[in-house]
Design a protein around this motif. Sequence first.
Motif, PDB file in Angstrom:
ATOM      1  N   ARG A   1       5.133   2.776   0.664  1.00 26.14           N
ATOM      2  CA  ARG A   1       4.096   1.880   1.164  1.00 26.14           C
ATOM      3  C   ARG A   1       4.624   0.450   1.271  1.00 26.14           C
TER       4      ARG A   1
ATOM      5  N   PHE B   1      -2.591   3.229   6.463  1.00 23.74           N
ATOM      6  CA  PHE B   1      -2.205   3.966   5.265  1.00 23.74           C
ATOM      7  C   PHE B   1      -3.422   4.445   4.483  1.00 23.74           C
TER       8      PHE B   1
ATOM      9  N   ASN C   1      -3.352   0.826  -1.453  1.00 29.23           N
ATOM     10  CA  ASN C   1      -2.602   0.447  -0.260  1.00 29.23           C
ATOM     11  C   ASN C   1      -2.466  -1.064  -0.099  1.00 29.23           C
TER      12      ASN C   1
END
Length: 311
Positions: A160, A62, A26
């Motif tokens: 992302r 996330f 992430n």
Amino acid sequence: GAPPMSNRASFADWLRLLRPAQWSKNGIVLAAFFFARWDPGQREHVLGTAPLVMVLLGAVDFCLLASSVYILNDVVDRRADALHPEKRGRPVAAGRIAPSAAVVAAGLLAAVSLAGAWLLAPRFGALALGYFVLQVVYSGLLKRVAILDVFVIAMGFVLRAIAGAAVIDVRISPWLLLCTFLLALFLALCKRRHEKQLLGAEEAGHRRALADYTLVLLDQMIAVVAAATVMAYALYTLSAETAARFGTHGLGFTIPFVLFGIFRYLELVYAGNRGGRPEQILLTDRVLIVTILLYGLATLGVFLVARHGFL
């Protein structure tokens, strides 16, 4: 059959269920913030501490959302994982955490992270929801389809990166998204190759899509995607648009670090028989760690020199 329950779940088991080692993936959420800091047209959006706090909270969000997906995936794959020489120690596959308890934990994590994402920024929340839905569909269906499975993994990284730009309301270059997609696709293909070699005749019992791959096919796809990744990054750094955006042609000096990193990873996959856990390799291989650090320092150096008008 299902693994027998041992009723011995510990805190370490619950922590392992979240797969914190994979939270490093992430970090791509932070990419848009970093590049916006050096883009005169976007810099005003990331000045002060508030944008930094926002993007860090987005990355944490996330991490939690990804963990909820990992848990659901462990529940769905618990019987297949029990036959895998590396994954059979996972808490659900080993029977230390009940599937029902794991599903509850996944639901709580998903609810908290999706609500938090919406509170950070509605667009960020929508992207987080899209990522979650895509991953759930992948866990339940798409990972059984060869080639499509690795494309979905790569798209998860693209979402992302886009989300990282949305949470602080900055633009992200399509070239950067393309490089993200290709690099993630490269890592996913290397992982499939490792699984194909590791499982042998038991591959279909663990992951149905593996039966539709061959080592030759995977080797060809890895070679194509590796070359495309380096080429896309080179075109991005040397393009007139990038030079105008950052005020420098110097990003081309970072190309050798990317090329060396790709070569080193290929060495680990083919000579070291690794590649099954990309996040572990990126966090433990000293050569790759040094390469990534040097790449970061070189990029920072180019931006600093360009700001003072030398490049």
